[in-house]
Design a protein around this motif. Sequence first.
Motif, PDB file in Angstrom:
ATOM      1  N   ASP A  43       0.812  -1.219   0.000  1.00 34.78           N
ATOM      2  CA  ASP A  43       0.000   0.000   0.000  1.00 34.78           C
ATOM      3  C   ASP A  43       0.842   1.266   0.000  1.00 34.78           C
ATOM      4  N   THR A  44       2.021   1.226   0.641  1.00 36.28           N
ATOM      5  CA  THR A  44       2.824   2.442   0.773  1.00 36.28           C
ATOM      6  C   THR A  44       4.264   2.188   0.335  1.00 36.28           C
ATOM      7  N   ARG A  70       6.587  10.375  -2.805  1.00 37.85           N
ATOM      8  CA  ARG A  70       5.605   9.323  -2.565  1.00 37.85           C
ATOM      9  C   ARG A  70       5.379   8.589  -3.882  1.00 37.85           C
ATOM     10  N   GLY A  73       0.492   5.239  -2.448  1.00 36.87           N
ATOM     11  CA  GLY A  73      -0.149   5.433  -1.156  1.00 36.87           C
ATOM     12  C   GLY A  73       0.209   6.777  -0.554  1.00 36.87           C
ATOM     13  N   SER A  74       0.001   6.875   0.746  1.00 33.73           N
ATOM     14  CA  SER A  74       0.261   8.126   1.467  1.00 33.73           C
ATOM     15  C   SER A  74       1.169   7.875   2.660  1.00 33.73           C
ATOM     16  N   PRO A  75       2.443   7.581   2.408  1.00 36.07           N
ATOM     17  CA  PRO A  75       3.342   7.373   3.540  1.00 36.07           C
ATOM     18  C   PRO A  75       3.511   8.670   4.317  1.00 36.07           C
ATOM     19  N   ASP A 135       5.244  -1.372   3.930  1.00 33.82           N
ATOM     20  CA  ASP A 135       4.383  -2.397   4.531  1.00 33.82           C
ATOM     21  C   ASP A 135       5.081  -3.743   4.639  1.00 33.82           C
TER      22      ASP A 135
END
Length: 172
Positions: A43-44, A70, A73-75, A135
């Motif tokens: 996801d990130t 990025r 995703g939105s780390p 992740d």
Amino acid sequence: MFGLKRLLCILCLFAVAARSVAECVNIPADQNASHQQLVERTDTIALATALAPQRINGDIYVIPFRVVERIKGSPPLRFEITGLRADDSQANADFNRHNDLKFWVYANTGNFKRTSDCNIYGYFRANRQYLVFIDKPHHPRSFELITADDDAWLAEVKKIVAESTPPLDLTQ
């Protein structure tokens, strides 16, 4: 002569036993995921600069990062990964900006160490940039050193992200 052969056999058995204890015997399937699967399941993903590592236990460090870009995703702009401090030989291992065929052909080649409990830890050096798959579960390609904008691994990951991201539905 018989004693020397026996001693050599015993030493060989110890060497095999020590090696099997020090290696991950059953590599988890998620660590053998294809590049496509790795990108899609994560996801990130971020291109990030490693900051000063903080030792927590033996060779294990907490590595703080500052996000440069990025990728998926939105780390958070700052995050931490448990990892290893890179020595001089590991500090510059970018596989010729990931153009080296060895990186693409051999699944267990990358900027990582797999421990006997089958966990994967990246090697990091402060002030260097890494493409980090934040992740878990971590993968042999989760922590690659990026030294140039034209890095082949960075380009491949961006391409997979772009191809797997559904277009925006502007009709709603």
